[in-house]
Design a protein around this motif. Structure first.
Motif, PDB file in Angstrom:
ATOM      1  N   ASN A   1      34.560  40.767  42.192  1.00 59.21           N
ATOM      2  CA  ASN A   1      35.612  39.801  42.515  1.00 59.21           C
ATOM      3  C   ASN A   1      36.691  39.722  41.432  1.00 59.21           C
ATOM      4  O   ASN A   1      37.795  39.230  41.702  1.00 59.21           O
TER       5      ASN A   1
ATOM      6  N   THR B   1      43.572  28.803  44.627  1.00 58.30           N
ATOM      7  CA  THR B   1      42.787  28.866  43.402  1.00 58.30           C
ATOM      8  C   THR B   1      43.643  28.363  42.231  1.00 58.30           C
ATOM      9  O   THR B   1      44.871  28.271  42.356  1.00 58.30           O
TER      10      THR B   1
ATOM     11  N   ASP C   1      32.623  36.943  33.232  1.00 60.20           N
ATOM     12  CA  ASP C   1      34.074  36.825  33.085  1.00 60.20           C
ATOM     13  C   ASP C   1      34.444  37.197  31.650  1.00 60.20           C
ATOM     14  O   ASP C   1      33.621  37.086  30.747  1.00 60.20           O
TER      15      ASP C   1
ATOM     16  N   TYR D   1      49.070  46.080  42.685  1.00 61.95           N
ATOM     17  CA  TYR D   1      47.939  45.243  43.154  1.00 61.95           C
ATOM     18  C   TYR D   1      47.492  45.699  44.543  1.00 61.95           C
ATOM     19  O   TYR D   1      46.304  45.919  44.798  1.00 61.95           O
TER      20      TYR D   1
ATOM     21  N   ASP E   1      34.216  42.320  29.604  1.00 60.27           N
ATOM     22  CA  ASP E   1      35.360  42.950  30.267  1.00 60.27           C
ATOM     23  C   ASP E   1      34.787  43.978  31.236  1.00 60.27           C
ATOM     24  O   ASP E   1      34.296  45.029  30.820  1.00 60.27           O
ATOM     25  N   VAL E   2      34.845  43.673  32.519  1.00 63.67           N
ATOM     26  CA  VAL E   2      34.169  44.539  33.488  1.00 63.67           C
ATOM     27  C   VAL E   2      34.904  45.863  33.719  1.00 63.67           C
ATOM     28  O   VAL E   2      34.370  46.747  34.384  1.00 63.67           O
TER      29      VAL E   2
ATOM     30  N   LYS F   1      43.884  47.134  46.042  1.00 59.92           N
ATOM     31  CA  LYS F   1      43.119  46.426  47.081  1.00 59.92           C
ATOM     32  C   LYS F   1      42.836  47.347  48.268  1.00 59.92           C
ATOM     33  O   LYS F   1      41.780  47.245  48.905  1.00 59.92           O
TER      34      LYS F   1
ATOM     35  N   THR G   1      44.627  31.763  49.280  1.00 63.48           N
ATOM     36  CA  THR G   1      43.487  30.946  48.843  1.00 63.48           C
ATOM     37  C   THR G   1      43.908  30.119  47.634  1.00 63.48           C
ATOM     38  O   THR G   1      44.391  30.674  46.636  1.00 63.48           O
TER      39      THR G   1
ATOM     40  N   ILE H   1      37.833  31.864  43.338  1.00 63.04           N
ATOM     41  CA  ILE H   1      36.895  32.345  44.357  1.00 63.04           C
ATOM     42  C   ILE H   1      35.537  32.645  43.720  1.00 63.04           C
ATOM     43  O   ILE H   1      34.484  32.371  44.309  1.00 63.04           O
TER      44      ILE H   1
HETATM   45  N1  LIG Z   1      43.566  33.584  45.591  1.00 66.46           N
HETATM   46  C1  LIG Z   1      44.065  34.315  46.547  1.00 66.46           C
HETATM   47  O1  LIG Z   1      44.963  33.883  47.291  1.00 66.46           O
HETATM   48  C2  LIG Z   1      43.523  35.708  46.792  1.00 66.46           C
HETATM   49  C3  LIG Z   1      43.951  36.377  47.953  1.00 66.46           C
HETATM   50  C4  LIG Z   1      43.456  37.662  48.183  1.00 66.46           C
HETATM   51  C5  LIG Z   1      42.588  38.248  47.295  1.00 66.46           C
HETATM   52  N2  LIG Z   1      42.197  37.583  46.174  1.00 66.46           N
HETATM   53  C6  LIG Z   1      41.281  38.270  45.259  1.00 66.46           C
HETATM   54  O2  LIG Z   1      40.165  37.453  45.025  1.00 66.46           O
HETATM   55  C7  LIG Z   1      39.662  37.676  43.707  1.00 66.46           C
HETATM   56  C8  LIG Z   1      39.586  36.335  42.971  1.00 66.46           C
HETATM   57  O3  LIG Z   1      40.864  35.732  43.025  1.00 66.46           O
HETATM   58  P1  LIG Z   1      41.154  34.285  42.398  1.00 66.46           P
HETATM   59  O4  LIG Z   1      42.386  33.765  43.036  1.00 66.46           O
HETATM   60  O5  LIG Z   1      39.908  33.481  42.369  1.00 66.46           O
HETATM   61  O6  LIG Z   1      41.572  34.750  40.938  1.00 66.46           O
HETATM   62  P2  LIG Z   1      41.450  34.051  39.516  1.00 66.46           P
HETATM   63  O7  LIG Z   1      42.589  34.568  38.716  1.00 66.46           O
HETATM   64  O8  LIG Z   1      41.258  32.563  39.683  1.00 66.46           O
HETATM   65  O9  LIG Z   1      40.067  34.646  38.989  1.00 66.46           O
HETATM   66  C9  LIG Z   1      39.933  35.963  38.559  1.00 66.46           C
HETATM   67  C10 LIG Z   1      38.959  35.960  37.410  1.00 66.46           C
HETATM   68  O10 LIG Z   1      38.765  37.317  36.984  1.00 66.46           O
HETATM   69  C11 LIG Z   1      38.639  37.300  35.589  1.00 66.46           C
HETATM   70  N3  LIG Z   1      38.937  38.635  35.051  1.00 66.46           N
HETATM   71  C12 LIG Z   1      40.126  39.291  35.074  1.00 66.46           C
HETATM   72  N4  LIG Z   1      39.997  40.477  34.466  1.00 66.46           N
HETATM   73  C13 LIG Z   1      38.705  40.578  34.057  1.00 66.46           C
HETATM   74  C14 LIG Z   1      37.971  41.576  33.357  1.00 66.46           C
HETATM   75  N5  LIG Z   1      38.553  42.719  32.946  1.00 66.46           N
HETATM   76  N6  LIG Z   1      36.657  41.360  33.103  1.00 66.46           N
HETATM   77  C15 LIG Z   1      36.065  40.189  33.486  1.00 66.46           C
HETATM   78  N7  LIG Z   1      36.723  39.213  34.147  1.00 66.46           N
HETATM   79  C16 LIG Z   1      38.028  39.406  34.424  1.00 66.46           C
HETATM   80  C17 LIG Z   1      39.664  36.266  35.129  1.00 66.46           C
HETATM   81  O11 LIG Z   1      39.417  35.810  33.799  1.00 66.46           O
HETATM   82  C18 LIG Z   1      39.495  35.188  36.184  1.00 66.46           C
HETATM   83  O12 LIG Z   1      38.547  34.205  35.796  1.00 66.46           O
HETATM   84  C19 LIG Z   1      40.614  38.663  43.051  1.00 66.46           C
HETATM   85  O13 LIG Z   1      40.092  39.961  43.154  1.00 66.46           O
HETATM   86  C20 LIG Z   1      41.881  38.524  43.882  1.00 66.46           C
HETATM   87  O14 LIG Z   1      42.653  39.704  43.862  1.00 66.46           O
HETATM   88  C21 LIG Z   1      42.647  36.316  45.905  1.00 66.46           C
END
Ligand SMILES: NC(=O)c1ccc[n+]([C@@H]2O[C@H](COP(=O)([O-])OP(=O)(O)OC[C@H]3O[C@@H](n4cnc5c(N)ncnc54)[C@H](O)[C@@H]3O)[C@@H](O)[C@H]2O)c1
Length: 258
Positions: free
Chosen positions: A93, A193, A38, A158, A66-67, A162, A191, A19
């Motif tokens: 995100n 991903t 990231d 989790y 690391d955020v 959220k 989603t 995302i």
């Molecule tokens: N994909 C889904 O179905 C879905 C559904 C609901 C909510 N979400 C939320 O959307 C957001 C993105 O999801 P996604 O599926 O793209 O996930 P993803 O795992 O593809 O991406 C998450 C990114 O966050 C980075 N990250 C993790 N910890 C970190 C840190 N401490 N510092 C910096 N970067 C860090 C990871 O390296 C990764 O690139 C997340 O918050 C997730 O909870 C996703």
């Protein structure tokens, strides 16, 4: 290419993920300048390269950080101001998952998930608010999940983070609306991903299996493409959403009604 957020400067955390990188792409397509953050430097370089390849003239800065660390958040804001002189949009995100039933969840996994999924949102917001207040405008978009408002077994850590994001977003809106800053939450549903593709592949399913799967958990009966989540984020970032704050936008293909 459009101009819906022309010259706005946007920070996107978790910018190397599904995302996050789709959001960075759509923002650049619409004239924004993007700071992708990231902790995965290799994936971050890949995401930035893909954006530059697909969006001619894209302005993308990358920050490996690391955020979950408050000092990193301040550093990201400082680097953004050094690079672009302003911060208009923050998309919180970055996220991690944890699959422990609550009866087995460890203190360490609680700390990890709270750090990334909740504290980073608070630290990053705190870090950008001074610049947004100074320009009397800004949009903070916090990525939550449909599971913030519904239940299931085994992802309680989790889901709790959220749900907390929605409360954080409301309070931010109360406190910062007088300063011109809007704060909203987006709750994605299923989603597609790379995270979910890799998880499915580990269980013998292909990306195509997922793409064509008949999902019975939402009216659309399919996964969202990450761009379908990025567009609502773009809208909240843009001045088109100038009267929208403290809201929770479900981007879920119609989950609550099934
Ligand atoms: N994909 C889904 O179905 C879905 C559904 C609901 C909510 N979400 C939320 O959307 C957001 C993105 O999801 P996604 O599926 O793209 O996930 P993803 O795992 O593809 O991406 C998450 C990114 O966050 C980075 N990250 C993790 N910890 C970190 C840190 N401490 N510092 C910096 N970067 C860090 C990871 O390296 C990764 O690139 C997340 O918050 C997730 O909870 C996703």
């Amino acid at each position: 290419m459009g101009n819906r957020i022309k010259d706005k400067v946007a920070i996107v955390t978790g910018g190397a993920g599904g995302i996050g990188s789709a959001t960075g792409t759509v923002f650049c397509e619409e004239g924004g300048k993007v700071v992708l953050v990231d902790r995965d430097g290799v994936a971050l370089d890949d995401a930035a390269a893909r954006i530059r390849d697909t969006v001619p003239g894209a302005t993308v800065l990358t920050v490996i950080a690391d955020v979950a660390n408050e000092i990193s958040a301040a550093d990201i804001a400082a680097k953004t101001l050094d690079g672009f002189g302003r911060i208009d949009v923050l998309v919180n995100n970055a996220g991690i998952r944890s699959y422990s039933p609550l009866a087995e969840a460890s203190a360490q996994s609680w700390q990890e998930i709270l750090g990334v999924n909740l504290l980073s949102y608070a630290f990053m917001s705190k870090a950008v608010i001074p610049a947004m207040r100074a320009s009397r405008q800004g949009s903070i978009i916090n990525i939550s999940s449909t599971y913030a408002v519904t239940g299931r077994p085994s992802m309680g850590q989790y889901d709790a983070t959220k749900a907390a994001i929605l409360a954080l977003t409301r309070t931010l809106a109360f406190e910062e609306t007088p300063n011109g800053i809007r704060a909203n939450a987006v709750c994605p549903g299923f989603t597609l991903t790379p995270f979910h593709v890799a998880k499915a592949q580990a269980n013998g399913q292909s990306a195509e299996d997922l793409r064509t799967a008949d999902i019975d958990g939402c009216l659309m009966r399919r996964w969202a493409d990450p761009r379908e989540v990025a567009y609502p984020i773009l809208w909240l970032a843009s001045d088109e959403a100038s009267y929208i704050t403290a809201s929770t936008l479900m981007v879920d293909g119609g989950r609550p009604v099934v």
